[in-house]
Design an enzyme around this catalytic site. Structure first.
Site, PDB file in Angstrom:
ATOM      1  N   LYS A 154      29.249 -31.897  38.252  1.00 20.38           N
ATOM      2  CA  LYS A 154      29.434 -30.913  39.323  1.00 20.38           C
ATOM      3  C   LYS A 154      28.338 -31.034  40.391  1.00 20.38           C
ATOM      4  CE  LYS A 154      29.702 -27.806  36.025  1.00 20.38           C
ATOM      5  NZ  LYS A 154      30.061 -28.653  34.881  1.00 20.38           N
ATOM      6  N   ILE A 155      27.073 -31.050  39.963  1.00 16.12           N
ATOM      7  CA  ILE A 155      25.970 -31.047  40.937  1.00 16.12           C
ATOM      8  C   ILE A 155      25.844 -32.401  41.629  1.00 16.12           C
ATOM      9  CG2 ILE A 155      23.472 -30.761  41.203  1.00 16.12           C
ATOM     10  CD1 ILE A 155      23.614 -28.783  38.775  1.00 16.12           C
ATOM     11  N   THR A 232      16.023 -32.447  39.711  1.00 15.54           N
ATOM     12  CA  THR A 232      16.313 -31.005  39.615  1.00 15.54           C
ATOM     13  C   THR A 232      17.060 -30.730  38.313  1.00 15.54           C
ATOM     14  OG1 THR A 232      18.366 -31.330  40.834  1.00 15.54           O
ATOM     15  CG2 THR A 232      16.458 -30.627  42.118  1.00 15.54           C
ATOM     16  N   SER A 233      17.023 -31.678  37.382  1.00 15.64           N
ATOM     17  CA  SER A 233      17.869 -31.539  36.197  1.00 15.64           C
ATOM     18  C   SER A 233      17.095 -30.989  34.998  1.00 15.64           C
ATOM     19  CB  SER A 233      18.533 -32.879  35.888  1.00 15.64           C
ATOM     20  OG  SER A 233      19.641 -32.677  35.071  1.00 15.64           O
ATOM     21  N   ARG A 234      16.379 -31.848  34.305  1.00 14.41           N
ATOM     22  CA  ARG A 234      15.518 -31.403  33.200  1.00 14.41           C
ATOM     23  C   ARG A 234      14.260 -32.270  33.200  1.00 14.41           C
ATOM     24  NH1 ARG A 234      17.825 -27.354  33.250  1.00 14.41           N
ATOM     25  NH2 ARG A 234      18.999 -26.285  31.639  1.00 14.41           N
ATOM     26  N   ASP A 258      11.898 -30.063  40.473  1.00 17.80           N
ATOM     27  CA  ASP A 258      12.081 -28.618  40.260  1.00 17.80           C
ATOM     28  C   ASP A 258      11.904 -28.301  38.777  1.00 17.80           C
ATOM     29  OD1 ASP A 258      12.901 -25.953  41.189  1.00 17.80           O
ATOM     30  OD2 ASP A 258      14.712 -26.291  39.996  1.00 17.80           O
ATOM     31  N   GLU A 263       7.321 -27.428  31.242  1.00 22.77           N
ATOM     32  CA  GLU A 263       7.388 -26.289  32.170  1.00 22.77           C
ATOM     33  C   GLU A 263       7.404 -24.938  31.477  1.00 22.77           C
ATOM     34  OE1 GLU A 263      11.219 -27.191  34.118  1.00 22.77           O
ATOM     35  OE2 GLU A 263      11.980 -25.343  33.218  1.00 22.77           O
ATOM     36  N   HIS A 295      11.454 -24.511  38.910  1.00 22.91           N
ATOM     37  CA  HIS A 295      12.800 -24.289  38.365  1.00 22.91           C
ATOM     38  C   HIS A 295      13.531 -23.181  39.151  1.00 22.91           C
ATOM     39  CE1 HIS A 295      15.167 -25.275  34.510  1.00 22.91           C
ATOM     40  NE2 HIS A 295      16.006 -24.820  35.407  1.00 22.91           N
ATOM     41  N   GLN A 296      13.567 -23.380  40.462  1.00 20.16           N
ATOM     42  CA  GLN A 296      14.207 -22.373  41.323  1.00 20.16           C
ATOM     43  C   GLN A 296      15.496 -22.895  41.956  1.00 20.16           C
ATOM     44  OE1 GLN A 296      11.017 -22.378  44.679  1.00 20.16           O
ATOM     45  NE2 GLN A 296      12.944 -22.092  45.756  1.00 20.16           N
ATOM     46  N   PHE A 298      18.435 -23.219  40.983  1.00 24.63           N
ATOM     47  CA  PHE A 298      19.640 -22.408  40.718  1.00 24.63           C
ATOM     48  C   PHE A 298      19.593 -21.061  41.437  1.00 24.63           C
ATOM     49  CE2 PHE A 298      18.312 -18.764  38.161  1.00 24.63           C
ATOM     50  CZ  PHE A 298      16.992 -19.106  37.891  1.00 24.63           C
TER      51      PHE A 298
END
Ligand code: NAD
Length: 332
Positions: A154-155, A232-234, A258, A263, A295-296, A298
């Site tokens: 999706k992303i 921006t995933s993990r 991100d 983290e 982690h912003q 989303f």
């Protein structure tokens, strides 16, 4: 259903409470993260609601089960923090929110790309200090550049659409091919080819044993010199130490992340004024060409609304004995 909501911030309380009208479920908000030390708080609650940094490991699940919990409700998509086999053994159902902000995350990845390329984070500070020099702010046109997307779900697909709009060429790698990506002119290649030909590489695959440290020293060596790397995933998709070496040798031209492997000790908390003990993270922050957000990606109004709505739909499905489309099960 009576739900113990862990890792609660003010914004969680606001969106969950508003979506829980007319008080369909009984929500009790707890600020601490769920782990084996805090699981006792959920005694007597048939459901717990958790987020990305809660540790839903076997020990935690056993405490939850002994307190009567039968449902773990993830208000996120990733479930790498849940021991699904242990949950199945304890007859605990696990549900998640599979998509809550694909546009938000893809748009944030684009934000990192634009900021790093045009050094907007430096320009912001310079102008505020009366420094209008352009030295050091040189960027490049995105038009005509090649973006390598790893993970075209999706992303990744939305990122492809946006970057196509900038006039970029798209290379992609995924274990499954998407006809949508191919229809927009993207080309699937093996990872070495993607590494060798991409000016920007953006990670959008899940964290699994196969993708752990996908970006390691060997991968970085295959990349175009001065590549821009976006995650921006993990966090654990990247071997941070190898990336630091890549930044020192200038093989990596810029890094936007991100997410970060360790983290959970840092992100979502206000640690200003405290001494950060993580030397690897602190080294990352010293590079002028590294941009880190906590982690912003989303974090949009739409995402928090989607999370709240899907969370309650999931709980209601399970409560009423319907099969829940968002249940996650251990791979057999
Ligand atoms: P998705 O499931 O729609 O897409 C993931 C894609 O990765 C799929 O196409 C899948 O086939 C592919 N994939 C799986 N294993 C792979 C491998 N070994 N190599 C290459 N590709 C592989 O997921 P999505 O909604 O696009 O989300 C992607 C990731 O983004 C999630 O796993 C999550 O970790 C992360 N995420 C981050 C935030 C944030 O705020 N930073 C928010 C939501 C999601």
């Amino acid at each position: 259903m009576k739900v113990a909501v862990f890792s609660t911030k003010a914004y969680d309380r606001q969106f969950l409470s508003a979506a829980n009208s007319p008080n369909q479920h009984e929500l009790v908000f707890f600020e601490p993260r769920l782990n084996r030390d805090t699981a006792i708080l959920a005694a007597g609650f048939p459901a717990v609601c958790v987020f990305v940094h809660d540790q839903v490991d076997a020990a935690t699940l056993e405490i939850l089960a002994s307190g009567g919990t039968q449902l773990v409700v993830l208000r996120c998509a990733g479930f790498n923090n849940v021991d699904l086999q242990a949950a199945a053994d304890l007859k605990i159902t696990v549900v998640r929110v599979p998509a809550y902000s694909p546009y938000g995350v893809a748009e944030h990845a684009v934000g990192l790309i634009l900021s790093l390329n045009r050094k907007i984070h430096h320009a912001y500070n310079r102008v505020r200090e009366g420094n209008f020099s352009l030295t050091g702010l040189l960027g490049f046109n995105l038009n005509g550049r090649t973006v390598g997307i790893i993970g075209t779900g999706k992303i990744g697909l939305i990122l492809g659409q946006i970057m196509k709009g900038f006039g970029c060429q798209l290379l992609a790698y995924d274990v499954y091919r998407s006809s949508e990506l191919e229809a927009m002119g993207g080309k699937y290649v093996e990872l070495p080819e993607l590494f060798a030909n991409s000016d920007i590489i953006s990670l959008h695959c899940p964290l699994t044993p196969e993708t752990h440290h996908l970006i390691n020293a060997e991968a970085i060596e295959k990349m175009k010199p001065r590549v821009m790397l976006i995650n921006t995933s993990r966090g654990a998709l990247i071997d941070t130490q190898a990336v630091i070496e890549g930044l020192k040798s200038c093989q990596i031209g810029s890094l936007g992340v991100d997410v970060y492997e360790q983290e959970s000790d840092l992100f979502f908390e206000d640690l200003s004024g405290e001494i950060i003990q993580d030397d690897v993270f602190q080294r990352l922050t010293t590079f002028p060409n590294v941009l880190i957000t906590g982690h912003q990606a989303f974090f949009t109004e739409e995402a928090l609304q989607n999370i709240a709505d899907t969370t309650f739909a999931n709980i209601t499905d399970v409560e009423q004995g319907r099969s829940c489309p968002n249940e996650v099960r251990a791979q057999s």
